[in-house]
Design a protein around this motif. Structure first.
Motif, PDB file in Angstrom:
ATOM      1  N   GLY A   1      -7.625  15.654  -2.344  1.00 37.48           N
ATOM      2  CA  GLY A   1      -8.647  15.791  -3.369  1.00 37.48           C
ATOM      3  C   GLY A   1      -8.174  15.635  -4.790  1.00 37.48           C
ATOM      4  N   GLU A   2      -6.863  15.516  -4.999  1.00 39.64           N
ATOM      5  CA  GLU A   2      -6.309  15.393  -6.357  1.00 39.64           C
ATOM      6  C   GLU A   2      -5.906  13.949  -6.635  1.00 39.64           C
ATOM      7  N   ARG A   3      -6.251  13.458  -7.802  1.00 39.16           N
ATOM      8  CA  ARG A   3      -5.886  12.093  -8.193  1.00 39.16           C
ATOM      9  C   ARG A   3      -4.384  12.027  -8.451  1.00 39.16           C
ATOM     10  N   ILE A   4      -3.693  11.125  -7.759  1.00 34.59           N
ATOM     11  CA  ILE A   4      -2.247  10.972  -7.937  1.00 34.59           C
ATOM     12  C   ILE A   4      -1.887   9.560  -8.376  1.00 34.59           C
ATOM     13  N   THR A   5      -2.868   8.754  -8.740  1.00 30.92           N
ATOM     14  CA  THR A   5      -2.623   7.378  -9.161  1.00 30.92           C
ATOM     15  C   THR A   5      -1.606   7.332 -10.301  1.00 30.92           C
ATOM     16  N   GLY A   6      -0.571   6.526 -10.120  1.00 36.48           N
ATOM     17  CA  GLY A   6       0.398   6.322 -11.190  1.00 36.48           C
ATOM     18  C   GLY A   6       1.465   7.380 -11.324  1.00 36.48           C
ATOM     19  N   LYS A   7       1.430   8.418 -10.510  1.00 34.68           N
ATOM     20  CA  LYS A   7       2.490   9.429 -10.584  1.00 34.68           C
ATOM     21  C   LYS A   7       3.807   8.852 -10.081  1.00 34.68           C
TER      22      LYS A   7
ATOM     23  N   HIS B   1       9.077  11.133  -7.477  1.00 39.32           N
ATOM     24  CA  HIS B   1       9.475  12.531  -7.298  1.00 39.32           C
ATOM     25  C   HIS B   1       8.280  13.471  -7.442  1.00 39.32           C
ATOM     26  N   GLN B   2       7.286  13.071  -8.237  1.00 38.12           N
ATOM     27  CA  GLN B   2       6.072  13.872  -8.345  1.00 38.12           C
ATOM     28  C   GLN B   2       5.245  13.778  -7.065  1.00 38.12           C
ATOM     29  N   ILE B   3       5.219  12.581  -6.487  1.00 38.16           N
ATOM     30  CA  ILE B   3       4.480  12.377  -5.232  1.00 38.16           C
ATOM     31  C   ILE B   3       5.082  13.253  -4.130  1.00 38.16           C
TER      32      ILE B   3
ATOM     33  N   VAL C   1       0.842  -1.199   0.000  1.00 36.70           N
ATOM     34  CA  VAL C   1       0.000   0.000   0.000  1.00 36.70           C
ATOM     35  C   VAL C   1       0.876   1.248   0.000  1.00 36.70           C
ATOM     36  N   PHE C   2       1.889   1.266   0.857  1.00 34.60           N
ATOM     37  CA  PHE C   2       2.798   2.409   0.913  1.00 34.60           C
ATOM     38  C   PHE C   2       3.501   2.618  -0.422  1.00 34.60           C
ATOM     39  N   ASN C   3       3.919   1.516  -1.045  1.00 37.26           N
ATOM     40  CA  ASN C   3       4.639   1.633  -2.309  1.00 37.26           C
ATOM     41  C   ASN C   3       3.747   2.148  -3.434  1.00 37.26           C
ATOM     42  N   VAL C   4       2.468   1.822  -3.387  1.00 37.62           N
ATOM     43  CA  VAL C   4       1.536   2.372  -4.375  1.00 37.62           C
ATOM     44  C   VAL C   4       1.303   3.854  -4.106  1.00 37.62           C
ATOM     45  N   VAL C   5       1.057   4.206  -2.847  1.00 38.89           N
ATOM     46  CA  VAL C   5       0.801   5.596  -2.487  1.00 38.89           C
ATOM     47  C   VAL C   5       1.988   6.482  -2.834  1.00 38.89           C
ATOM     48  N   SER C   6       3.205   5.978  -2.643  1.00 42.12           N
ATOM     49  CA  SER C   6       4.404   6.791  -2.880  1.00 42.12           C
ATOM     50  C   SER C   6       4.918   6.700  -4.310  1.00 42.12           C
ATOM     51  N   GLY C   7       4.206   5.990  -5.185  1.00 43.22           N
ATOM     52  CA  GLY C   7       4.554   5.994  -6.600  1.00 43.22           C
ATOM     53  C   GLY C   7       5.550   4.945  -7.045  1.00 43.22           C
TER      54      GLY C   7
END
Length: 277
Positions: A74-80, A83-85, A55-61
């Motif tokens: 509120g902003e979609r960050i899926t797949g970023k 460094h963007q995260i 879960v952490f690895n997905v959240v952190s990109g």
């Protein structure tokens, strides 16, 4: 469900919806819905292999999910990318410490701040006034964070030469150098002695009180979980296995006890990938 004990429970900082990550035939995270609210310490707990670090690895990109979404403020960050995260305001530490061993403590923390720098190649080469000002600010941030974790005296020591407990705190200082809104900590007390763990607990509680930061925590030390968490979520087999809630209620939940201590094979359940998301 009991009311969350945080002063700002109405604002969601991080949310996952139907989050699913698969490795070959293994469903590491299975349709996970999770909300982390502003100003709280939320602990994600469960036995080894439950899917917490995934879960952490997905959240952190680091990983991209097969299904589901991740939202930050509120902003979609899926797949970023990682460094963007970080630039969005999420910083993390790792279960196995990941420092730059041959850099000094000060340089390690400065590296955590450089993601906020705006100086380009030209200004860095020619040392423009703006670049020098920014570098001074980065050094100031490094000093602030090193003093917070009582490592200023070791600022010029190589990271590999300080004690293990100090390396743990140095990694947290580096994460904090980016001024995150969400601090994601993967087993920060691992390898610490009882005194160091107590100091870490007090430090994290101070950070919550003094700064505009929220903490998402993976932790196996139940004394730490019970001592500092506002909210607890339990995972096993990639899923939430208990109603999330305050530490006392979660600690007494029979499903949590079974997950940690085991249960009869005839009671075990195999989980399938959801057909739709």
């Amino acid at each position: 469900m009991p009311e969350r004990r945080t002063h700002a429970a109405g604002e969601t900082v991080l949310e996952t919806k139907g989050l699913t990550k698969i490795f070959g035939g293994l469903i590491a995270v299975n349709s996970l819905d999770l909300k982390v609210h502003k100003g709280e310490i939320l602990s994600l707990i469960g036995p080894n292999g439950a899917g917490k670090t995934t879960v952490f690895n997905v959240v952190s990109g680091i990983y991209r999910p097969e299904f589901g979404e991740v939202f930050f403020r509120g902003e979609r960050i899926t797949g970023k990318k990682p460094h963007q995260i970080v630039s969005h305001g999420i910083a993390r530490t790792f279960q196995n410490i990941r420092l730059f061993p041959d850099m000094t403590c000060r340089e390690n923390v400065m590296a955590g701040r450089h993601c906020r720098s705006t100086s380009g190649l030209f200004s860095s080469i020619f040392r423009t006034p703006g670049q020098r000002t920014e570098e001074d600010m980065i050094k100031g941030t490094a000093e602030k964070r090193l003093r917070q974790v009582n490592l200023w005296k070791s600022r010029d020591d190589l990271a590999k030469n300080i004690a293990y407990g100090s390396q743990r705190m140095l990694e947290i200082a580096r994460a904090l150098a980016s001024d995150p809104k969400l601090l994601v900590l993967d087993e920060p007390s691992s390898g610490l002695n009882p005194r160091e763990t107590r100091d870490l607990m007090a430090f994290l509680q101070d950070i919550i009180r003094e700064e505009d930061v929220t903490i998402l925590l993976i932790e196996h030390d139940m004394n730490m979980v019970m001592g500092i968490s506002d909210w607890v979520v339990v995972m096993d087999g990639g899923r939430k296995i208990a109603e999330e809630g305050i530490p006392d209620d979660i600690y007494a939940d029979q499903r949590v006890i079974e997950a940690y201590l085991g249960k009869d094979d005839e009671d075990s359940t195999a989980y399938d990938v959801p057909a739709e998301h």
